[in-house]
Design an enzyme around this catalytic site. Structure first.
Site: not given
Length: 531
Positions: A498, A241, A470
């Site tokens: 995710h 991320s 996602d």
């Protein structure tokens, strides 16, 4: 966006692996850009500046940092060692004071020849990398990877163990998280603006010096000091991320020191904050559509028997909670209103493993007028403990985001104008996410970064991983970053949730493991499907 990944089902609810959803926190989830004072830029073809590499030679003023010796000690977590590393508070004035950074490692277990250090970062910004390596990566990463690498993490400056940013008391944070994110009139709008201002003022009052020096560029430069101190010629790194932006920034600044980099759940650093926020809003809608389809075919779904019914009934629940919060079994007297409920639902969008507890929490709210389940999801997302204390996740998240990028919007009128676009992107979450994009407008420190491209010319092959559904880092961002990095290999996971590594896909895991262990990257454009 965060997950400590202590287990697959709850990792979407814990700090560590995710970019933070803007609406949930009243802080912008979207982070990009770098410190304009730390790196030069040149205009790229598309008009966004390109991050230039720093000089190859280490400046003499930084030599004491690069040559320091870490004193390792046993951590509270068995099997791990901890140390404190020093870095300059201000790289432009390296003799002007230090920042102390928390470092942890678990040495390679063998068998097989040690390959060096594998640095991990779970995202956020604001997620504790030390907590992540001790709670997940150093224990649950593939055994063959842990056998060959020392598993290492450093909390970025301003985060957790590394001189954390502080802003509010627990009681103040409780009030902040309950602020109405969908104002219906000028009075509610004024209260939301006042909440943003109190948050910003609290950060400025409690962390005045550090607040100016928590940019992603500075954190990436800290990682290069750690690389050198650990004795590694090149950096091997897995970032999730926001951690992908941190890793890509490192590659842009130090391309010749890139070893094996995996950027999982990628951000596109070339996009401005308003576009990032809108695209992330659409990402959450995509994830919700997947949840709605799944929920509608299950007997325990309390929202309806078609995806359309699920969507409309959830919107109706949010509207009802906006008008009248419900009891939540909280000892401190908190009730479940629209903002906390929205946070709870968004938290569950990060991982399909959280969908069953979300269905149960929604059942309790709809049929028993009991908000305890959704409040628990929200509290886990915020890292609020039962005693009412908060980790510094939210404070560091805002501090990094507001320094890295100019604000998406600077006035309520600008948000009002953007509302139709946000509501089109997500009929369920759009309005709240639009108003959440206003938080950096009142930040006490001017941003030092802006949208830019990262090319990292001359770097070794870098794997950029994107998941098609996602919620927090839309797949298009992975394609965008991969198109910028000169040596990128795009790896696609056709699935939900995710990030992709360690989520059950043998195809994804074996591809990344082969790269980490043998240095063999996949062909560009390789795709893996959800099992």
């Amino acid at each position: 966006m965060h997950t400590r990944r202590t287990s697959r089902s709850n990792r979407s609810l814990r700090t560590g692996g995710v970019l933070l959803a803007a609406a949930a926190l009243l802080v912008s989830a979207c982070s990009s850009g770098g410190s304009s004072t730390a790196a030069t830029a040149a205009t790229a073809a598309d008009g966004a500046p390109a991050l230039h590499a720093l000089p190859h030679a280490t400046p003499a003023a930084l030599a004491p940092y690069y040559e320091q010796k870490l004193t390792w000690r046993s951590c509270d977590v068995p099997g791990f060692q901890c140390a404190t590393m020093k870095a300059p508070l201000d790289y432009a004035k390296p003799t002007g004071g230090d920042v102390r950074l928390a470092v942890s490692r678990k040495k390679a277990t063998g068998p097989g020849k040690r390959l060096g250090s594998l640095l991990v970062n779970p995202g956020g910004p604001g997620g504790s990398a030390v907590g992540y390596v001790q709670g997940y990566a150093g224990i649950e990463y593939p055994a063959q990877v842990r056998a060959r690498y020392d598993m290492v993490a450093v909390d970025p400056r301003g985060v957790a163990g590394s001189e954390p940013i502080r802003c509010l008391t627990g009681r103040q944070m409780d009030a902040y998280t309950q602020t109405d994110l969908t104002p219906d009139d000028k009075g509610e709008e004024a209260r939301l603006v006042a909440a943003y201002k109190r948050f910003a003022e609290g950060c400025g009052a409690r962390s005045p010096k550090l607040l100016r020096h928590v940019s992603t560029v500075e954190a990436a430069r800290d990682m290069d000091i750690l690389r050198a101190v650990l004795g590694d010629e090149k950096l091997t790194y897995v970032g999730a991320s926001y951690g992908t932006f941190l890793g890509a920034t490192y590659a842009g600044l130090f391309p010749e020191r890139v070893g094996r980099l995996v950027l999982d759940g990628a951000l596109d650093p070339s996009l401005p904050a308003d576009r990032l926020n809108k695209e992330q809003t659409a990402g959450f809608e995509t994830a919700f559509e997947a949840f709605a389809k799944d929920c509608a075919r299950r007997k325990d779904c309390p929202l309806g028997r078609t995806p359309a019914q699920v969507r409309e009934n959830l919107r109706a629940l949010f509207e009802r909670l906006d008008a009248k919060p419900i009891p939540a079994g909280d000892a401190g007297g908190r009730k479940l209103g629209e903002s906390l409920a929205t946070t709870g639902v968004i938290a569950a969008m990060y991982d399909e493993g959280a969908w069953p507890p979300l269905r149960q929490a929604l059942t309790e709210a709809l049929r028993r007028n009991d908000g305890a389940g959704l409040l628990a999801l929200s509290d886990s997302y915020y890292e609020r403990d039962p005693a009412g204390g908060y980790s510094n996740l939210m404070y560091a998240n805002a501090a990094v985001n507001c320094l890295d990028l100019p604000p998406a919007y600077t006035t309520p009128d600008q948000v009002e104008q953007a509302l139709p676009a946000f509501e089109k992107a997500s009929p369920v979450f759009g309005r709240a996410l639009a108003w959440a994009s206003l938080n950096c407008a009142y930040w006490p420190v001017r941003p030092t970064g802006g949208p830019h491209r990262i090319e990292a010319k001359g770097a070794a092959p870098i794997i950029v991983v994107g998941t098609t559904r996602d919620p927090a880092t839309p797949y298009g961002w992975a394609r965008g970053l991969a198109s910028q990095l000169s040596s990128a290999r795009l790896l696609t996971y056709d699935g939900d949730g995710h990030t992709a590594y360690g989520r059950g896909s043998a195809c994804i895991d074996s591809t990344i493991n082969t790269y980490l262990l043998h240095g063999t990257p996949p062909i560009n454009g390789k795709r893996c499907s959800q099992p």
